[in-house]
Motif scaffolding. Structure first.
Motif, short mmCIF file in Angstrom:
data_model
loop_
_atom_site.label_atom_id
_atom_site.label_comp_id
_atom_site.label_asym_id
_atom_site.label_seq_id
_atom_site.Cartn_x
_atom_site.Cartn_y
_atom_site.Cartn_z
N ASP A 24 0.82 -1.22 0.00
CA ASP A 24 0.00 0.00 0.00
C ASP A 24 0.85 1.26 0.00
N LEU A 25 2.03 1.17 0.57
CA LEU A 25 2.90 2.35 0.62
C LEU A 25 3.55 2.65 -0.73
N ARG A 26 3.31 1.79 -1.71
CA ARG A 26 3.83 2.06 -3.05
C ARG A 26 3.04 3.21 -3.71
N TYR A 27 1.81 3.40 -3.23
CA TYR A 27 0.94 4.43 -3.80
C TYR A 27 0.81 5.57 -2.79
N LEU A 28 1.57 6.61 -3.03
CA LEU A 28 1.68 7.69 -2.05
C LEU A 28 0.99 8.95 -2.57
N ALA A 29 0.51 9.78 -1.66
CA ALA A 29 -0.05 11.07 -2.06
C ALA A 29 1.10 12.08 -2.07
N LEU A 30 1.32 12.65 -3.25
CA LEU A 30 2.34 13.69 -3.40
C LEU A 30 1.62 15.03 -3.35
N CYS A 31 1.99 15.86 -2.39
CA CYS A 31 1.28 17.13 -2.17
C CYS A 31 2.20 18.30 -2.48
N GLY A 80 1.53 8.55 3.15
CA GLY A 80 1.12 7.17 2.87
C GLY A 80 0.61 6.50 4.13
N TYR A 81 -0.25 5.50 3.93
CA TYR A 81 -0.74 4.70 5.06
C TYR A 81 -0.71 3.23 4.67
N ASP A 82 -0.09 2.44 5.52
CA ASP A 82 -0.02 1.00 5.30
C ASP A 82 -0.98 0.32 6.28
N GLN A 88 1.28 5.17 9.47
CA GLN A 88 1.19 6.34 8.60
C GLN A 88 2.56 7.01 8.54
N LEU A 89 2.97 7.38 7.32
CA LEU A 89 4.23 8.10 7.14
C LEU A 89 3.95 9.41 6.44
N THR A 156 13.56 15.63 4.54
CA THR A 156 14.22 16.28 5.68
C THR A 156 13.40 16.11 6.97
N VAL A 157 12.13 15.73 6.83
CA VAL A 157 11.31 15.45 8.02
C VAL A 157 10.45 14.21 7.78
N LEU A 158 10.52 13.29 8.72
CA LEU A 158 9.63 12.12 8.70
C LEU A 158 8.80 12.14 9.98
N ASP A 159 7.50 12.14 9.79
CA ASP A 159 6.55 12.07 10.90
C ASP A 159 5.89 10.69 10.79
N ALA A 160 6.25 9.81 11.71
CA ALA A 160 5.75 8.43 11.67
C ALA A 160 4.72 8.20 12.77
#
Ligand SMILES: Cc1cc2nc3c(=O)[nH]c(=O)nc-3n(C[C@H](O)[C@H](O)[C@H](O)COP(=O)(O)O)c2cc1C
Length: 189
Positions: A24-31, A80-82, A88-89, A156-160
């Motif tokens: 599922d994380l292969r399909y990400l929302a690019l904003c 993305g959400y797996d 959620q990443l 530069t920022v990952l919010d997991a």
């Protein structure tokens, strides 16, 4: 779980997604942000994840609005959400865009299967067309090369955010532009 383990799990999930079409994380929302300062989002396929350098690679059509938006403002967020991992990443950073004529675009184009090359042969993305399915006619897939672009996000920022019944966990990781970890901390979910 400690911060190091949480971070490693997040990047492992992205690495797997880059090679597994079922992930599922292969399909990400690019904003992106458009010229009128409005947020824009769309699904893109994660083509590559360079874990060590904290870089994510996407492919797109250089005639698409998103390409123009990133040329003006390279700051983007990817979401993305797996559901399997309940993870959620949210990744933010700056993109570099490589169009036809660059070594990076050429190397990626060479690796694309014929049916994927074909997606770059039609009219400009987002422009009106007469019917739902217009065939590209006799146009050769090679004609798509001039429209093919590679987008590389330097995270530069990952919010997991890990969903866990009763004990959700959330952490923030900051990286330098070389991918080095600059800081990490737990956050209230
Ligand atoms: C599952 C799925 C995967 C997609 N993958 C991509 C992709 O990798 N690259 C891309 O440019 N568009 C991809 N698209 C189409 C985009 O979501 C979007 O509709 C299109 O690129 C136009 O975006 P824009 O008008 O914001 O530039 C995909 C759509 C879906 C439904």
């Amino acid at each position: 779980m400690d911060l190091k383990t949480f971070e490693a799990a997040a990047w492992t999930a992205l690495e797997e997604a880059a090679t597994d079409p079922q992930s599922d994380l292969r399909y990400l929302a690019l904003c992106t942000v458009d010229g009128a300062q409005r947020p824009q989002a769309r699904t893109v396929v994660l083509r590559r994840c360079e874990d060590a350098g904290r870089m994510l690679t996407f492919h797109t059509d250089v005639r698409s609005p998103k390409w123009q938006e990133m040329a003006v403002n390279p700051q983007v967020t990817v979401l993305g959400y797996d559901p399997q991992r309940r993870l959620q990443l949210r990744l933010a950073g700056r993109v570099k865009c490589y169009a036809a004529g660059s070594d990076i675009a050429w190397a990626a184009w060479r690796e694309l299967p014929q049916h994927t090359r074909q997606t770059y042969v039609g009219g400009p993305p987002g422009e009106a067309r007469a019917t739902a399915n217009e065939t590209a006619g006799a146009a050769s897939a090679e004609a798509g090369e001039s429209r093919f672009g590679v987008v590389i996000l330097q995270v530069t920022v990952l919010d997991a955010y890990q969903l866990q019944r009763g004990e959700n966990e959330r952490a923030l990781f900051r990286y330098s532009v070389n991918g080095g970890l600059q800081g990490s901390e737990w956050l209230n979910p």
